[in-house]
Design a protein around this motif. Structure first.
Motif, PDB file in Angstrom:
ATOM      1  N   TRP A  32     161.279  39.180  94.618  1.00  0.00           N
ATOM      2  CA  TRP A  32     161.805  39.132  95.980  1.00  0.00           C
ATOM      3  C   TRP A  32     160.720  38.720  96.973  1.00  0.00           C
ATOM      4  N   VAL A  33     159.531  39.271  96.801  1.00  0.00           N
ATOM      5  CA  VAL A  33     158.424  38.915  97.692  1.00  0.00           C
ATOM      6  C   VAL A  33     158.119  37.422  97.556  1.00  0.00           C
ATOM      7  N   ILE A  68     160.849  35.436  99.390  1.00  0.00           N
ATOM      8  CA  ILE A  68     160.678  35.480 100.843  1.00  0.00           C
ATOM      9  C   ILE A  68     159.519  34.581 101.267  1.00  0.00           C
ATOM     10  N   GLY A  69     158.447  34.593 100.483  1.00  0.00           N
ATOM     11  CA  GLY A  69     157.299  33.742 100.787  1.00  0.00           C
ATOM     12  C   GLY A  69     157.648  32.266 100.755  1.00  0.00           C
ATOM     13  N   VAL A  70     158.377  31.851  99.733  1.00  0.00           N
ATOM     14  CA  VAL A  70     158.787  30.452  99.603  1.00  0.00           C
ATOM     15  C   VAL A  70     159.725  30.060 100.752  1.00  0.00           C
ATOM     16  N   MET A  71     160.647  30.960 101.070  1.00  0.00           N
ATOM     17  CA  MET A  71     161.602  30.667 102.145  1.00  0.00           C
ATOM     18  C   MET A  71     160.912  30.548 103.499  1.00  0.00           C
ATOM     19  N   GLY A  72     159.827  31.303 103.680  1.00  0.00           N
ATOM     20  CA  GLY A  72     159.111  31.267 104.948  1.00  0.00           C
ATOM     21  C   GLY A  72     158.266  30.027 105.150  1.00  0.00           C
ATOM     22  N   LYS A  73     158.074  29.262 104.086  1.00  0.00           N
ATOM     23  CA  LYS A  73     157.218  28.071 104.150  1.00  0.00           C
ATOM     24  C   LYS A  73     158.007  26.767 104.180  1.00  0.00           C
ATOM     25  N   PHE A 112     169.915  37.121  90.243  1.00  0.00           N
ATOM     26  CA  PHE A 112     168.684  37.390  90.981  1.00  0.00           C
ATOM     27  C   PHE A 112     168.877  38.607  91.872  1.00  0.00           C
ATOM     28  N   SER A 113     169.993  38.659  92.555  1.00  0.00           N
ATOM     29  CA  SER A 113     170.264  39.754  93.484  1.00  0.00           C
ATOM     30  C   SER A 113     170.261  41.112  92.803  1.00  0.00           C
ATOM     31  N   THR A 114     170.667  41.160  91.550  1.00  0.00           N
ATOM     32  CA  THR A 114     170.787  42.444  90.862  1.00  0.00           C
ATOM     33  C   THR A 114     169.650  42.733  89.880  1.00  0.00           C
ATOM     34  N   GLN A 115     168.907  41.706  89.469  1.00  0.00           N
ATOM     35  CA  GLN A 115     167.921  41.905  88.415  1.00  0.00           C
ATOM     36  C   GLN A 115     166.484  41.580  88.794  1.00  0.00           C
ATOM     37  N   ALA A 116     166.273  40.918  89.908  1.00  0.00           N
ATOM     38  CA  ALA A 116     164.924  40.498  90.273  1.00  0.00           C
ATOM     39  C   ALA A 116     164.039  41.693  90.599  1.00  0.00           C
ATOM     40  N   SER A 117     162.792  41.564  90.237  1.00  0.00           N
ATOM     41  CA  SER A 117     161.812  42.609  90.534  1.00  0.00           C
ATOM     42  C   SER A 117     161.410  42.515  92.014  1.00  0.00           C
ATOM     43  N   VAL A 161     160.411  36.268  79.088  1.00  0.00           N
ATOM     44  CA  VAL A 161     159.345  35.688  79.889  1.00  0.00           C
ATOM     45  C   VAL A 161     159.004  36.650  81.004  1.00  0.00           C
ATOM     46  N   ALA A 162     157.740  36.791  81.295  1.00  0.00           N
ATOM     47  CA  ALA A 162     157.308  37.729  82.307  1.00  0.00           C
ATOM     48  C   ALA A 162     157.818  37.329  83.681  1.00  0.00           C
ATOM     49  N   HIS A 163     158.183  38.329  84.450  1.00  0.00           N
ATOM     50  CA  HIS A 163     158.573  38.120  85.839  1.00  0.00           C
ATOM     51  C   HIS A 163     157.314  37.922  86.655  1.00  0.00           C
ATOM     52  N   ALA A 164     157.478  37.703  87.943  1.00  0.00           N
ATOM     53  CA  ALA A 164     156.353  37.470  88.829  1.00  0.00           C
ATOM     54  C   ALA A 164     155.336  38.610  88.757  1.00  0.00           C
TER      55      ALA A 164
END
Length: 102
Positions: A63-64, A67-72, A54-59, A94-97
């Motif tokens: 990431w947004v 962060i949104g999930v972590m904030g809730k 995730f750290s190297t490949q996430a779009s 499979v499509a990313h976010a």
């Protein structure tokens, strides 16, 4: 705790495994066990590699979303790991976010 510190901790297979179990999501744990076995890894190794992937490949959109999930939640560490493991478990193509296939 800073996100970078959290990612560093979850990159440790022992901590990743403890966190994975702590999620209490038996279906997700079973999926990780199956994927880990297919790659000749322990579930903890797989989870730690998911954090790295995730750290190297996430779009940016991934990431947004993270962060949104972590904030809730009251437990951002578990939310972070779950999102990262789900990212790693997505079938290829499979499509990313963002809706694109990366």
């Amino acid at each position: 705790m800073l996100l970078g510190d959290l990612i560093a901790q979850l990159g440790d297979e022992t901590i990743a495994m403890e966190s994975l179990i702590g999620l209490g999501d038996l279906a997700l744990l079973a999926r990780v066990q199956d994927a880990a076995a297919a790659d000749d890894l322990t579930p903890g190794e797989y989870a730690a590699q998911a954090v790295h992937a995730f750290s190297t490949q996430a779009s940016d959109e991934d990431w947004v979303s993270l962060i949104g999930v972590m904030g809730k939640t009251d437990d951002p560490g578990h939310a972070c790991l779950k999102k990262m493991v789900e990212f790693a478990l997505r079938p290829a193509g499979v499509a990313h976010a963002c809706g694109h296939h990366h």
